[in-house]
Design an enzyme around this catalytic site. Structure first.
Site, PDB file in Angstrom:
ATOM      1  N   TYR A   1     -22.810 -55.297   2.486  1.00  0.00           N
ATOM      2  CA  TYR A   1     -21.567 -54.539   2.333  1.00  0.00           C
ATOM      3  C   TYR A   1     -20.377 -55.490   2.240  1.00  0.00           C
ATOM      4  O   TYR A   1     -19.464 -55.303   1.430  1.00  0.00           O
ATOM      5  CB  TYR A   1     -21.400 -53.606   3.537  1.00  0.00           C
ATOM      6  CG  TYR A   1     -20.301 -52.583   3.364  1.00  0.00           C
ATOM      7  CD1 TYR A   1     -20.593 -51.300   2.921  1.00  0.00           C
ATOM      8  CD2 TYR A   1     -18.967 -52.901   3.653  1.00  0.00           C
ATOM      9  CE1 TYR A   1     -19.595 -50.351   2.757  1.00  0.00           C
ATOM     10  CE2 TYR A   1     -17.967 -51.973   3.483  1.00  0.00           C
ATOM     11  CZ  TYR A   1     -18.282 -50.688   3.043  1.00  0.00           C
ATOM     12  OH  TYR A   1     -17.285 -49.755   2.873  1.00  0.00           O
TER      13      TYR A   1
ATOM     14  N   PHE B   1      -5.537 -47.139 -24.536  1.00  0.00           N
ATOM     15  CA  PHE B   1      -6.768 -46.364 -24.634  1.00  0.00           C
ATOM     16  C   PHE B   1      -6.563 -45.011 -23.936  1.00  0.00           C
ATOM     17  O   PHE B   1      -5.687 -44.876 -23.087  1.00  0.00           O
ATOM     18  CB  PHE B   1      -7.923 -47.152 -23.999  1.00  0.00           C
ATOM     19  CG  PHE B   1      -9.240 -46.445 -24.143  1.00  0.00           C
ATOM     20  CD1 PHE B   1      -9.772 -46.200 -25.396  1.00  0.00           C
ATOM     21  CD2 PHE B   1      -9.936 -45.987 -23.030  1.00  0.00           C
ATOM     22  CE1 PHE B   1     -10.972 -45.519 -25.537  1.00  0.00           C
ATOM     23  CE2 PHE B   1     -11.137 -45.310 -23.160  1.00  0.00           C
ATOM     24  CZ  PHE B   1     -11.650 -45.079 -24.422  1.00  0.00           C
ATOM     25  N   ASP B   2      -7.406 -44.012 -24.278  1.00  0.00           N
ATOM     26  CA  ASP B   2      -7.152 -42.657 -23.763  1.00  0.00           C
ATOM     27  C   ASP B   2      -7.206 -42.561 -22.232  1.00  0.00           C
ATOM     28  O   ASP B   2      -6.368 -41.910 -21.624  1.00  0.00           O
ATOM     29  CB  ASP B   2      -8.064 -41.605 -24.427  1.00  0.00           C
ATOM     30  CG  ASP B   2      -9.545 -41.830 -24.194  1.00  0.00           C
ATOM     31  OD1 ASP B   2      -9.920 -42.887 -23.670  1.00  0.00           O
ATOM     32  OD2 ASP B   2     -10.345 -40.944 -24.542  1.00  0.00           O
TER      33      ASP B   2
ATOM     34  N   ASP C   1      -5.499 -55.270 -21.031  1.00  0.00           N
ATOM     35  CA  ASP C   1      -6.748 -54.517 -20.922  1.00  0.00           C
ATOM     36  C   ASP C   1      -7.772 -55.356 -21.692  1.00  0.00           C
ATOM     37  O   ASP C   1      -7.709 -55.466 -22.919  1.00  0.00           O
ATOM     38  CB  ASP C   1      -6.562 -53.132 -21.555  1.00  0.00           C
ATOM     39  CG  ASP C   1      -7.858 -52.324 -21.586  1.00  0.00           C
ATOM     40  OD1 ASP C   1      -8.943 -52.928 -21.609  1.00  0.00           O
ATOM     41  OD2 ASP C   1      -7.783 -51.087 -21.605  1.00  0.00           O
TER      42      ASP C   1
ATOM     43  N   ALA D   1     -11.150 -55.183 -22.010  1.00  0.00           N
ATOM     44  CA  ALA D   1     -12.496 -54.650 -22.259  1.00  0.00           C
ATOM     45  C   ALA D   1     -13.197 -55.448 -23.372  1.00  0.00           C
ATOM     46  O   ALA D   1     -14.392 -55.716 -23.300  1.00  0.00           O
ATOM     47  CB  ALA D   1     -12.408 -53.167 -22.621  1.00  0.00           C
TER      48      ALA D   1
ATOM     49  N   LYS E   1     -18.218 -53.417 -21.826  1.00  0.00           N
ATOM     50  CA  LYS E   1     -18.060 -53.864 -23.208  1.00  0.00           C
ATOM     51  C   LYS E   1     -18.428 -55.354 -23.295  1.00  0.00           C
ATOM     52  O   LYS E   1     -19.592 -55.702 -23.353  1.00  0.00           O
ATOM     53  CB  LYS E   1     -16.630 -53.611 -23.700  1.00  0.00           C
ATOM     54  CG  LYS E   1     -16.344 -52.154 -24.022  1.00  0.00           C
ATOM     55  CD  LYS E   1     -15.964 -51.354 -22.829  1.00  0.00           C
ATOM     56  CE  LYS E   1     -15.424 -49.995 -23.172  1.00  0.00           C
ATOM     57  NZ  LYS E   1     -15.221 -49.173 -21.973  1.00  0.00           N
TER      58      LYS E   1
ATOM     59  N   HIS F   1     -11.801 -33.982 -25.317  1.00  0.00           N
ATOM     60  CA  HIS F   1     -12.891 -34.273 -26.265  1.00  0.00           C
ATOM     61  C   HIS F   1     -14.239 -34.393 -25.554  1.00  0.00           C
ATOM     62  O   HIS F   1     -15.280 -34.157 -26.152  1.00  0.00           O
ATOM     63  CB  HIS F   1     -12.592 -35.543 -27.056  1.00  0.00           C
ATOM     64  CG  HIS F   1     -12.197 -36.722 -26.216  1.00  0.00           C
ATOM     65  ND1 HIS F   1     -11.035 -36.752 -25.482  1.00  0.00           N
ATOM     66  CD2 HIS F   1     -12.823 -37.892 -25.978  1.00  0.00           C
ATOM     67  CE1 HIS F   1     -10.958 -37.897 -24.844  1.00  0.00           C
ATOM     68  NE2 HIS F   1     -12.034 -38.611 -25.112  1.00  0.00           N
TER      69      HIS F   1
END
Ligand SMILES: Cc1ncc(COP(=O)(O)O)c(C=O)c1O
Length: 457
Positions: A69, A121-122, A211, A213, A254, A445
């Site tokens: 942990y 991004f969304d 970001d 990714a 990604k 979506h």
């Protein structure tokens, strides 16, 4: 296409259902491709997120997972990889990209604050809005110009950004650059633009975050398209990119070629200390943050494999091949080709379908019925409704994204997809729009259901 720098060791069977069954599956899924069973899909181009094939070294690393942990050795291995490859001394593991976004934005974004950048991004946008902030898109106009061949369509428009920093002075939470920019075709940001944005950020005393990714794909494009960096190794370009950021949010699904995972990487100890308690509350203790020790171990390996130049050359080559062959058929595809997906301009391909009947989504349905291929709309459906007027927002482009999972599909698969789209192209005038039967309130979506006026022949 570039040479393939790996071979297959383990395989997964896929099957193509007969067309009648595909039509039935689609109807039962409420014409939402997110509700299809994966076994009913032949070629799955829904996303490149979490769908990559891990290497033998990553699988071996899984076995070394330390599941303690606290004080986990796997955490330290991941931390070292983040330090060595990206150059950030502090890292907070998170279960995936949006977990990082949640921790980050709930701390930095307060009522009425602005987050400008290139196109968010969304999920990023949703997290900013969820904290009563306003995401502002300052991407260059060329990003939305179908005819433009600008090699860095992901760049921020410096004049627009400067105007916003002036106008909202004191209310800007941070600037965000998404590299590459998923929302506008996986398009890269140049190092020159990164440097200029960083200069603006410093002038306005505003922190700059990335970001990341798809940072490795972005670095590859910098090498290919920005003359100054042609001779640089990818690792060097990555370090140079990151030098200009105060920190980064990563969906490891990604470019770290993981099936799950993510992190926040930071330069500043104070911000790390501020975010830490929130991360514990929302994700888990600082040494795992929602990830298993074995996944942190594999992430450490994947981060290094993601910047391998031969791999990137082949991967970006796959996207280019798919895009070029589509263009030869006459299908309008976004160019120059981006990093992780071919994007079809469904608005142009299906001009008879109005934006509020979602041409990108209608094309996705048609591609599944024609050949068992699953893609995803990036357009007015994903855009959602205006939070104030509740009207459908009209996206600047109605796209169908065909995202290629990493190290999964071969040229034969791509050729099959190209053949299916040749048929879809011939039948395009018979493709009809969709209407909501049920509309989900957020990120609609993913979980809305539709009816279709008439099925493609
Ligand atoms: C650019 C970008 N940022 C953030 C995310 C969110 O990451 P995740 O799906 O791991 O939550 C994604 C996911 O596709 C993305 O493409």
């Amino acid at each position: 296409m570039a040479f393939l720098p790996y071979k297959t060791k383990s395989i997964e069977k896929i099957r193509l259902l007969p067309k009648k069954e595909r039509m039935d599956r689609m109807r039962r899924a409420g014409y939402n491709l997110f509700f299809l069973n994966s076994g009913d899909v032949y070629i799955d181009f829904l996303t490149d997120s979490g769908t990559g094939a891990m290497s033998q070294d990553q699988w071996a690393a899984l076995m070394r997972g330390d599941e303690s942990y606290a004080g986990s050795a796997s955490f330290r291995h991941m931390q070292k990889a983040v330090r060595d490859i990206l150059g950030f001394p502090y890292v907070i593991p998170c279960h995936q990209g949006r977990g990082a976004e949640n921790v980050f934005n709930s701390s930095l974004v307060k009522n009425g604050m602005i987050v400008p950048g290139n196109a968010h991004f969304d999920t990023t946008r949703a997290h900013i809005e969820h904290n009563q902030g306003l995401p502002l898109d300052c991407t260059i106009a060329a990003a939305y110009d179908f005819r433009s061949r600008n090699p860095f369509k992901g760049n921020a428009d410096l004049k627009k950004l400067e105007r916003i920093l002036q106008k909202y002075s004191g209310r800007v939470a941070y600037i965000l650059l998404t590299v590459t920019c998923n929302q506008i075709g996986g398009q890269p940001v140049s190092l020159e633009n990164i440097k200029n944005v960083s200069r603006l950020a410093k002038r306005f005393r505003t922190p700059l975050f990335f970001d990341i990714a798809r940072f490795a794909e972005n670095a590859f494009f910098i090498k290919m398209r920005e003359k100054k960096y042609r001779k640089w190794p990818i690792a060097g370009i990555v370090r140079e990119m990151m030098r200009y950021a105060n920190g980064a949010l990563m969906s490891a699904k990604k470019d770290a070629i993981m099936n799950i995972g993510g992190f926040i990487a930071l330069r500043d100890k104070k911000l790390f200390q501020e975010l830490g308690p929130r991360a514990i509350l929302m994700e888990g203790f600082l040494n795992y943050g929602g990830m298993a020790g074995r996944d942190m171990e594999a992430l450490a390996v994947g981060l290094g494999e993601g910047i391998d130049e031969e791999y990137l050359n082949h991967r970006i080559g796959q996207v280019k091949y798919l895009g070029e062959e589509m263009a030869k058929i006459g299908i309008p595809v976004l160019q120059p080709f981006g990093g992780h997906a071919a994007y079809i301009d469904a608005g142009r391909m299906l001009p008879h379908i109005p934006y509020n009947q979602f041409p990108g989504h209608a094309l996705a349905v048609a591609a599944y019925i024609e050949g068992g291929i699953r893609g995803v709309e990036v357009g007015s459906l994903m855009e959602g409704r205006d939070p104030e007027t509740h009207q459908n927002k009209k996206a600047r482009q109605e796209l169908l994204r065909l995202a290629i999972p990493r190290r999964v599909y071969a040229k034969e698969h791509l050729d099959y997809v190209i053949g299916v789209f040749r048929e879809v192209w011939k039948k395009r005038k018979n493709i009809h729009g969709v209407r909501f039967i049920y509309e989900a309130p957020i990120l609609r979506h993913f979980s809305s259901r539709f009816s279709i006026e008439a099925k493609p022949r």
